[in-house]
Design a protein around this motif. Sequence first.
Motif, short mmCIF file in Angstrom:
data_model
loop_
_atom_site.label_atom_id
_atom_site.label_comp_id
_atom_site.label_asym_id
_atom_site.label_seq_id
_atom_site.Cartn_x
_atom_site.Cartn_y
_atom_site.Cartn_z
N VAL A 179 -34.58 3.67 -50.34
CA VAL A 179 -34.27 3.54 -48.92
C VAL A 179 -35.43 4.05 -48.06
N ALA A 180 -36.03 5.18 -48.51
CA ALA A 180 -37.13 5.77 -47.74
C ALA A 180 -38.28 4.77 -47.62
N GLU A 181 -38.52 4.01 -48.71
CA GLU A 181 -39.62 3.05 -48.69
C GLU A 181 -39.33 1.92 -47.70
N VAL A 182 -38.08 1.44 -47.73
CA VAL A 182 -37.71 0.35 -46.82
C VAL A 182 -37.89 0.80 -45.38
N LEU A 183 -37.39 2.03 -45.09
CA LEU A 183 -37.50 2.52 -43.72
C LEU A 183 -38.96 2.74 -43.33
N ALA A 184 -39.75 3.20 -44.31
CA ALA A 184 -41.16 3.44 -44.02
C ALA A 184 -41.84 2.13 -43.64
N TRP A 185 -41.48 1.04 -44.36
CA TRP A 185 -42.09 -0.25 -44.03
C TRP A 185 -41.64 -0.75 -42.67
N ARG A 186 -40.36 -0.54 -42.38
CA ARG A 186 -39.90 -0.97 -41.05
C ARG A 186 -40.71 -0.25 -39.97
N GLY A 187 -40.91 1.04 -40.18
CA GLY A 187 -41.66 1.83 -39.21
C GLY A 187 -43.11 1.36 -39.12
N TRP A 188 -43.69 1.07 -40.29
CA TRP A 188 -45.10 0.63 -40.34
C TRP A 188 -45.26 -0.66 -39.54
N LEU A 189 -44.32 -1.57 -39.75
CA LEU A 189 -44.40 -2.86 -39.04
C LEU A 189 -44.19 -2.67 -37.54
N GLU A 190 -43.24 -1.79 -37.19
CA GLU A 190 -42.98 -1.55 -35.76
C GLU A 190 -44.19 -0.91 -35.09
N ASP A 191 -44.79 0.07 -35.77
CA ASP A 191 -45.96 0.74 -35.19
C ASP A 191 -47.07 -0.26 -34.92
N ARG A 192 -47.24 -1.18 -35.87
CA ARG A 192 -48.33 -2.14 -35.71
C ARG A 192 -47.89 -3.37 -34.94
N ARG A 193 -46.64 -3.34 -34.50
CA ARG A 193 -46.09 -4.45 -33.73
C ARG A 193 -46.23 -5.77 -34.46
N VAL A 194 -45.93 -5.74 -35.73
CA VAL A 194 -45.99 -6.96 -36.53
C VAL A 194 -44.62 -7.63 -36.49
N THR A 195 -44.59 -8.89 -36.16
CA THR A 195 -43.35 -9.65 -36.22
C THR A 195 -43.39 -10.49 -37.49
N GLN A 196 -42.43 -10.32 -38.34
CA GLN A 196 -42.48 -11.06 -39.60
C GLN A 196 -42.01 -12.50 -39.41
N PRO A 197 -42.57 -13.42 -40.20
CA PRO A 197 -42.20 -14.83 -40.04
C PRO A 197 -40.74 -15.09 -40.44
N PHE A 198 -40.18 -14.25 -41.27
CA PHE A 198 -38.75 -14.29 -41.55
C PHE A 198 -38.34 -12.88 -41.92
N LYS A 199 -37.04 -12.61 -41.95
CA LYS A 199 -36.57 -11.26 -42.22
C LYS A 199 -36.96 -10.83 -43.62
N GLN A 200 -37.81 -9.81 -43.72
CA GLN A 200 -38.15 -9.28 -45.04
C GLN A 200 -37.81 -7.79 -45.07
N ALA A 201 -38.50 -7.01 -44.21
CA ALA A 201 -38.22 -5.58 -44.19
C ALA A 201 -36.80 -5.32 -43.68
N HIS A 202 -36.34 -6.17 -42.78
CA HIS A 202 -35.01 -5.99 -42.20
C HIS A 202 -33.97 -6.87 -42.87
N ARG A 203 -34.29 -7.37 -44.07
CA ARG A 203 -33.38 -8.31 -44.73
C ARG A 203 -32.08 -7.60 -45.09
N GLU A 204 -30.95 -8.30 -44.86
CA GLU A 204 -29.65 -7.72 -45.18
C GLU A 204 -29.47 -7.70 -46.70
N LEU A 205 -28.86 -6.64 -47.21
CA LEU A 205 -28.60 -6.53 -48.64
C LEU A 205 -27.11 -6.66 -48.90
N TYR A 206 -26.78 -7.33 -49.98
CA TYR A 206 -25.38 -7.52 -50.35
C TYR A 206 -25.22 -7.00 -51.77
#
Lengths: 828, 130
Positions: free
Chosen positions: A515-542
């Motif tokens: 979980v820490a890694e996923v959140l770290a990536w979300r933060g990394w992308l937000e800091d760099r203002r990267v918009t992903q072409p499709f949901k990857q870091a924020h992908r829903e898990l089932y």
Amino acid sequence: MPTPLDDRAKAMAELARRGDIESLADEVVAYAAADNDRGRRGSRVANALRLVPAGRGPELLMALLERCCLVTDAEQRQVINQLLETLVKPYSTTGTPDAAEVALAFAARHTAYFGGAEQRHMAELLLEAGRPVPLEVVAMMRRAVAHGYWGSVAALKPFLARLDAPALNPGEAWADRALTDVGSLDPAETTRWHALFRHAATATSAKPSQKWETAGRGLLDGLTEPGDRLRSWLTLVGRPRTVRLNRTQWEQDINESLDPYNATPLRGLVWLASFLPEHPETPRVLGALVETSLRKVAGIGPRSPKIANAGVYALSRIPSENALAQIARLAARVTFKGTLKELNAALDARAAALGLSRDEVEELAVPAYGLTEAGRRVEHFGAASATLDATSGTVTVTWQNSAGKVVKSVPASVRSEHPEQLAEFKAAVKDVEKMLSAQAERLDRQFLGQRVWQFEAWRSRYLDHPLVGTLARRLIWLVDDVPCAYGDGVLRTHEDKEIAAGESVRLWHPIGREVAEVLAWRGWLEDRRVTQPFKQAHRELYLLTAAEENTRLYSNRYAAHILRQHQFHALAAARGWRNRLRLMVDDEYEPATRELPQWGLRAEFWIEGIGDDWGADTTESGAYLRLATDQVRFYPINAPEHYAHAGGGGYEQWVHQEAEPTEPVPLAEVPPLVLSEVLRDVDLFVGVASVGNDPTWQDGGPDGRFREYWASYSFGELSGTAQTRREMLERLVPRLAIAERATVDGRFLVVRGDLRTYKIHLGSGNILMSPNDQYLCIVPKQSTGSSTGNVFLPFDGDRVLAVILSKALMLAKDTQITDPTITQQLRR
Amino acid sequence: MTMVSFVDETTSGERSAAWHLEIFEERLPLREVIRRRVFQEVAEHNAKGGDVFRGLVQPTDTERTRGGFKLRQPRRVDPAEQADRALEAFSHNGYVVLVDDRQVEELDTVLELSRGTEITFLKLVPLVGG
């Protein structure tokens, strides 16, 4: 007592006597709309119409027909069609050339018309009188033959063979243009073109024979600039008909579709286009043709799979990189099964020829479209230039004039001095846009494709590819199992450690990661203002639930929903599921199925048609409007197929009497990634296509049958998407001015207003009011685009969340609401 | 002089690339900040041309598409008119503005701007009763 309809008949009689044909025709159409006893008074109207002055009958007939072609209501059309039949009858039985001409001109405005033998007889009357048979009439007769209508084939086929008519039917934009263009050439050239059309009209097989091709090449050689002409005509395919046709009672609307006869010569012309020398425009034209031919028309389905497949065949014959690129793009886009099969076969053939894997061919097929560094192309037009920039996900073009100044539009010098280069550049910009979205979809599918790349190959085909790079550089990858992404010119981990090289590369998926890694990536992308072409870091898990551990072989998570079938069907196709529209007929259907060959599995979503009232529960053509959902299951990919009756009754495998049916794969044995991605698809289907999303269903839809379902959907447990939404709100609400009044509580965002307290459901956005959980109906305003409240932000994001927030802000100040449709509900 | 950044945030947590605007004053009412933003984006559109306007509010006679507002044909957009629309939209809850993570509700609220102030626009949906 005269009825209103009697008055109308009188008014019509008066117009008829005066010979005011146009007003009379208008009045008849209006009468047909008002008539509610299905034309039983038709004889009175017919009597009135007979009062039209002698000799003006044909005029009235055609004026009424013209209007009938535009009528959309089936019953109204039926009333007018009955009148038309009584009007045309005298002409078809008189037996003079004049009358025959009228009757045939009338018949020509239909897809096909009754009575091949009668038609031939009338046409022969014309020929004997030394008059030509109009091409429109020939066209209708050909459609009748192509369609095999009413035994007309035997009567008309030999007759048509005797006529020396051009081989194209007029009435469609492309054919009209072709006939006009060719007619304006010098006579010898015109003759050569018509010979080519005749040859094209013999394209009756699925693929051209060697003999057909040789003859076609011979004919093309005699022509000047055949390529430009063919391409310009092919771009017009799929435009609405230039001459609208009338629909009789059981016919679908051909006006939005393609002429069934013309499909054959068109197929021939498409093949011929692939025999010509390479031209950059040809693959583009063919690619667009495939798409337009697959566009769906209500009641007909894809307009012409035959033409689409001819387009794919032609593309597969062209050896250029551009043609392969179009095939790869279409393979990622097209959902129609037959054409998709052709596209896949074309890609496989190309792969075999190059000795590569299918995946590799698709990767190599992505053209750079002149982009240089990842995502940029500078095009010089003399001293002026244009810069195409695709780095951030959207494609922008900036122009500089010859003085080097940035200007808002295409500089005049470019328009006047480089028109061809400009047209090519503009087309390339469109290509880049289309290819980017096709590639984003392809990459999204790689999660289940389990692709592993060798690092260097990946680097050149993905990270540094001028076009794909713009996507790859916004995604997270696993290089030798180390997650990394592109930032400031290099690959780096979320701790900004640089990764220079590696052996293997895979696409990163949040499942199974810390979980820490996923959140770290979300933060990394937000800091760099990267918009992903499709949901990857924020992908829903089932993940597997306790309930699913109990049911073991199937998931009931998405059972007992009511979905709109057509919407579901379209979504399923777009996500790579195989499905058939269920009709209210005695037939067997397979469940919606997604095949996962890389995993040796297939996923099944069990569904059945619901309701038994033809008309209320089906479309005009008998397709169920709604489906009821059941379990999600996984089977070995080669397990026997399941079938269930259209109206339900349970799925069964068809196996030999002594054989045992194949058991489903226990959910716990399905790889978590597969389970998650498949359930994500199903969540999407239910989330989007459920009738529970429709606030006007508060009454439970037809007869209130679905009321309980609607209520539980609207306020029940949260789906995966809604859980994500909840996390967003927990982050967002404290920043808002309503922070004091709003809290996330369980499945709801609870907002304290001055009049009442409101519970907004995080799944559906629906609202219950305290103290009695009364339903409050507020819906997004259907903006027509003119209102000033229309705000745009670059992403649409989660619309339900936007609705929830908007509702919360509004309800926190409930004393200030002025909309009476809302205040009435609050004070009730 | 200070440099502030504008961020458009969506409800799925995605944020657009921020863009920056130089502002000479250190104190400005929200009304004026919105106006500056709109003038800047209209100026950029008018300089760049094209038939798609990607700005805060929809200009008249345009069609909404995925990538922005499509003009019937490329034309200049009127900055004053856009600014009026943006302010109007704000008063109808068309969007909310967060300044460094605090929502500002009144157009007349004076903002203290400093280097690195981040101004976030969050889109909302117009609602009616049903």
